[in-house]
Design an enzyme around this catalytic site. Structure first.
Site, mmCIF file in Angstrom:
data_model
loop_
_atom_site.group_PDB
_atom_site.id
_atom_site.type_symbol
_atom_site.label_atom_id
_atom_site.label_comp_id
_atom_site.label_asym_id
_atom_site.label_seq_id
_atom_site.Cartn_x
_atom_site.Cartn_y
_atom_site.Cartn_z
ATOM 1 C CG MET A 28 16.306 62.422 55.982
ATOM 2 S SD MET A 28 15.439 60.916 56.235
ATOM 3 C CE MET A 28 16.723 59.765 55.951
ATOM 4 C CB ILE A 57 4.924 61.173 51.341
ATOM 5 C CG1 ILE A 57 3.713 62.104 51.483
ATOM 6 C CG2 ILE A 57 4.833 59.954 52.241
ATOM 7 C CD1 ILE A 57 2.409 61.490 51.000
ATOM 8 C CD GLU A 58 10.531 64.059 54.679
ATOM 9 O OE1 GLU A 58 10.715 64.734 55.713
ATOM 10 O OE2 GLU A 58 11.460 63.636 53.966
ATOM 11 C CG ASN A 59 6.469 70.411 55.146
ATOM 12 O OD1 ASN A 59 5.660 70.766 55.988
ATOM 13 N ND2 ASN A 59 7.344 71.242 54.628
#
Length: 339
Positions: free
Chosen positions: A1, A158-160
């Site tokens: 998350m 898909i994060e950061n």
């Protein structure tokens, strides 16, 4: 998350699914050009629509088979696959795909009549999308995971920095297109953060890149929490985020309203989130369940099974919800969704 609690972070690194019509296949080159073809449904996989996340790499995670017995859930989304420092996938970037506890857990779930979605990415750690230098290399890394477990479904969380880099976003889209072509019938999700009104400019760009590339992605999924402020209940704010996602996917792909809903999904967070004063309640989950049932969305998941229990004295926030609840109270709501 998203940030520090259970937000799809790996604990050592800091640490849904899918509805009947979300199992959608289309000629890979024409998802945007021919949305009617892209939206043609095939047979559903029972239970895949409701595959909550479980992270097996820290603390005292529940045995998946115990969760299955207690709740009736059949599918889990297991997190996270990361880079081992190069273009090679490992659990948390360190544990092997085969021969270890993760493979053993997957075998136990399947032996009990269930199955898994494997999730790549999360907030922390080395990301394959950044470490693999080309779409073909990234597709090869994804394929190693798919082959290791003969997967039917695959999630890119898909994060950061992976999310924020336009070159990497395009690489992920192109790699998934390769993977979809090589694995007919594989269900793919792309999961990302959101604002209360839908994906931000970066998220909209990712969706547009998918459509322009002809990526017939089965579920564009948002994580409606860590808003930094919202109006109304978290259930209402989550519905607002989903409606914004629906508008973005419809605009990019040209689907009908019905087909668009069947290509979007939600992955919430149970209990207290990473934002002070922000709490997702069981009532909010019931709001999301009603929305999912009304629109037959692709996926209703959440972070996480690990947190689906009340906190005891000294309990790590990654291992409990922070609210008064019975064990698996959130999972029991999610499992009611069948697509």
């Amino acid at each position: 998350m998203r940030k520090t609690i259970g937000v799809r972070l790996t604990a050592p690194l800091l640490a849904a699914t899918l509805g009947p019509a979300a199992l959608l296949l289309a000629p890979v080159a024409s998802a945007a050009a021919d949305p009617a073809v892209a939206a043609a449904p095939v047979a559903a996989v029972p239970g895949m629509a409701a595959a909550p996340y479980e992270y097996l790499g820290w603390g005292n995670p529940q045995k998946p088979t115990d969760v299955m017995k207690a709740t009736g859930v059949k599918w889990f989304t297991l997190a996270f696959i990361l880079s081992d420092g190069g273009c090679n996938p490992k659990w948390d970037g360190s544990r092997p795909l085969t021969g270890g506890t993760d493979e053993a857990a997957i075998k136990s779930i399947r032996a009990a009549g269930g199955n898994v979605v494997v999730s790549v990415g999360g907030w922390s750690g080395n990301k394959l999308g950044e470490k693999c230098s080309s779409a073909s290399a990234l597709a090869g890394a994804y394929q190693k995971v798919i082959d290791a477990y003969k997967l039917k479904a695959f999630d890119i969380d898909i994060e950061n920095t992976e999310f924020g880099n336009a070159t990497v976003r395009q690489r992920v889209v192109d790699a998934l297109k390769i993977v979809k072509a090589k694995n007919p019938g594989l269900v793919t999700y792309i999961t990302m953060g959101t604002t209360p009104t839908g994906p931000d400019a970066t998220g909209k760009d990712l969706i547009k890149r998918g459509a322009a590339a002809g990526l017939a992605n089965d579920g564009w999924v948002v994580m409606p929490f860590d808003f930094g402020g919202h109006s109304g209940t978290m259930g209402q704010a989550s519905v607002g985020a989903l409606e914004g996602l629906k508008a973005a996917v419809k605009s990019a792909y040209g689907y009908s309203d019905d087909a668009t809903y069947r290509h979007i999904g939600v992955s919430s967070m149970n209990g207290k989130t990473d934002e002070a004063g922000e709490t997702v309640t069981t009532a909010d989950f019931r709001t999301l369940l009603g929305y999912a049932q009304q629109h037959h969305i692709a996926r209703f998941a959440f972070w996480s099974v690990n947190r689906d229990r009340a906190c005891g004295s000294g309990t790590d926030a990654d291992a409990c919800s922070g609210v008064a609840q019975s064990p698996y109270e959130f999972t029991r709501i999610v499992v009611q969704y069948q697509g």
